[in-house]
Design an enzyme around this catalytic site. Structure first.
Site, PDB file in Angstrom:
ATOM      1  N   GLY A  62      14.657   4.668  37.614  1.00  0.00           N
ATOM      2  CA  GLY A  62      14.963   6.024  38.727  1.00  0.00           C
ATOM      3  C   GLY A  62      13.937   7.112  38.708  1.00  0.00           C
ATOM      4  O   GLY A  62      13.323   7.467  39.271  1.00  0.00           O
ATOM      5  N   HIS A  63      13.681   7.306  37.462  1.00  0.00           N
ATOM      6  CA  HIS A  63      12.603   8.348  37.202  1.00  0.00           C
ATOM      7  C   HIS A  63      11.409   8.032  37.718  1.00  0.00           C
ATOM      8  O   HIS A  63      10.470   8.891  38.086  1.00  0.00           O
ATOM      9  CB  HIS A  63      12.925   9.073  35.800  1.00  0.00           C
ATOM     10  CG  HIS A  63      13.754   9.874  35.255  1.00  0.00           C
ATOM     11  ND1 HIS A  63      14.187  11.040  35.675  1.00  0.00           N
ATOM     12  CD2 HIS A  63      14.989   9.517  34.818  1.00  0.00           C
ATOM     13  CE1 HIS A  63      15.217  11.475  35.421  1.00  0.00           C
ATOM     14  NE2 HIS A  63      15.951  10.423  34.878  1.00  0.00           N
TER      15      HIS A  63
END
Length: 108
Positions: A62-63
């Site tokens: 996600g990052h």
């Protein structure tokens, strides 16, 4: 406030390399001028650059997904400057290029 710590699954490795650009980077760049590195071209491109900014990413992270638009924007905006000054903005899919991830201590 305090800066939140990144978990191991969000690990992002960035580093600088030094020397002079040798390979035509357009042959390795994606549509956003981010150079795609593999075990086959990593040493040549990073070692042959004056400076290199390399993101080791996982497609599911996600990052990493959150960073992607800004990373692409930076690469596009700095394209001419980077080419003139031997600077590389690149990425490594650490899930596919596991030998590079291991070499540089990338953990997921």
């Amino acid at each position: 406030g305090p800066t939140p710590k990144m978990s191991r699954s969000m690990y992002l490795a960035l580093f600088l390399g030094a020397l002079a650009l040798s390979a035509p980077l357009c042959a390795f760049a994606d549509e956003d001028n981010v150079v795609v590195l593999t075990t086959d071209n990593f040493d040549e491109i990073v070692g042959g650059s004056k400076f290199a900014l390399v993101e080791f990413y996982a497609p599911w992270c996600g990052h990493c997904k959150k960073l992607e638009p800004a990373y692409k924007e930076a690469s596009n905006k700095l394209k001419a400057y980077n080419e003139e000054n031997g600077i590389v903005i690149a990425k490594v899919d650490a899930t596919e290029q596991t030998a590079l991830g291991d070499k540089y201590g990338v953990k997921g």
